[in-house]
Each structure stands twice: as structure tokens, then as C-alpha cells.
Design a protein around this motif. Sequence first.
Motif, PDB file in Angstrom:
ATOM      1  N   PHE A 198       0.870  -1.171   0.000  1.00 16.87           N
ATOM      2  CA  PHE A 198       0.000   0.000   0.000  1.00 16.87           C
ATOM      3  C   PHE A 198       0.906   1.219   0.000  1.00 16.87           C
ATOM      4  CE2 PHE A 198      -2.670  -3.051   2.417  1.00 16.87           C
ATOM      5  CZ  PHE A 198      -3.811  -3.037   1.634  1.00 16.87           C
ATOM      6  N   VAL A 199       0.446   2.317  -0.563  1.00 19.73           N
ATOM      7  CA  VAL A 199       1.196   3.564  -0.575  1.00 19.73           C
ATOM      8  C   VAL A 199       0.508   4.542   0.375  1.00 19.73           C
ATOM      9  CG1 VAL A 199       2.013   5.486  -1.987  1.00 19.73           C
ATOM     10  CG2 VAL A 199       1.981   3.165  -2.930  1.00 19.73           C
ATOM     11  N   CYS A 200       1.308   5.178   1.205  1.00 20.75           N
ATOM     12  CA  CYS A 200       0.811   6.133   2.188  1.00 20.75           C
ATOM     13  C   CYS A 200       0.492   7.465   1.506  1.00 20.75           C
ATOM     14  CB  CYS A 200       1.864   6.325   3.276  1.00 20.75           C
ATOM     15  SG  CYS A 200       1.356   7.403   4.612  1.00 20.75           S
ATOM     16  N   CYS A 201      -0.709   8.004   1.726  1.00 19.39           N
ATOM     17  CA  CYS A 201      -1.078   9.283   1.113  1.00 19.39           C
ATOM     18  C   CYS A 201      -1.336  10.367   2.158  1.00 19.39           C
ATOM     19  CB  CYS A 201      -2.265   9.123   0.173  1.00 19.39           C
ATOM     20  SG  CYS A 201      -3.698   8.343   0.882  1.00 19.39           S
ATOM     21  N   GLU A 202      -1.074  10.050   3.427  1.00 21.23           N
ATOM     22  CA  GLU A 202      -1.149  11.021   4.522  1.00 21.23           C
ATOM     23  C   GLU A 202      -0.230  10.499   5.624  1.00 21.23           C
ATOM     24  OE1 GLU A 202      -4.394  11.959   7.958  1.00 21.23           O
ATOM     25  OE2 GLU A 202      -5.149  11.949   5.897  1.00 21.23           O
ATOM     26  N   GLN A 203       0.681  11.317   6.114  1.00 24.20           N
ATOM     27  CA  GLN A 203       1.648  10.862   7.106  1.00 24.20           C
ATOM     28  C   GLN A 203       0.931  10.164   8.270  1.00 24.20           C
ATOM     29  OE1 GLN A 203       3.778  13.868   9.369  1.00 24.20           O
ATOM     30  NE2 GLN A 203       5.615  12.616   9.285  1.00 24.20           N
TER      31      GLN A 203
END
Length: 100
Positions: free
Chosen positions: A16-21
Motif C-alpha cells: 500500500f502507498v501512504c497518502c497522509e503521514q
Amino acid sequence: MIDQRFVLLSKEDNVFVCCEQVKAGVEVCLEERMLTIQTEINVGHKIARFDLIQGDKVIKYGAPIGSTTENIAFGEHVHMHNMKSDYIASHTRQKRAGEE
């Protein structure tokens, strides 16, 4: 169900790619499993969608982007400390032969 702070770019991906820290200690729900994030994950960084074994291909955008250099558990941070590019030698934190 995927936590909105993470995105699955392709159904073939194993990250999965993080889109919010996301800070360490935060609980998220991924693949219908609750998980406590162990380390801070910055925007654009990856976490494992499944348990990965050393040498597995890291799949992002439905294509291999590198290989794991150690076992990585579901939900763990996947980055240059535990994966390497299979294409560009400079995209790893491991020293090459002959480097100090």
C-alpha cells in the motif's frame, strides 16, 4: 476495507502507498485486519500488504520495482532499509562490493 490514509494502486500490488503521514502507534484497518503502525510512515512510502519473504519482488503499479532484502511482515514499512532496486544499483542503502 482499506484505511483512507493508504492506497492500493493496482490489485496486483503487494504494498500500500501512504497518502497522509501516519505516526507510529496509530491503529489502521487494512485488508479487514487491525494493525498498529510501528514506525512513522511518510507520504509516498509503502507498507506491506502481505507478509513478504526475503527476495520477494515488491510490486507497485502492478509491476516489480525491486526485491525485499529481508522478511517484511504485513503492515511493516517497505523502503530502502529492507528492499533494493533490481534495476538501479544506487537505489539501495546497502554498500556495494568494494565500498567502505
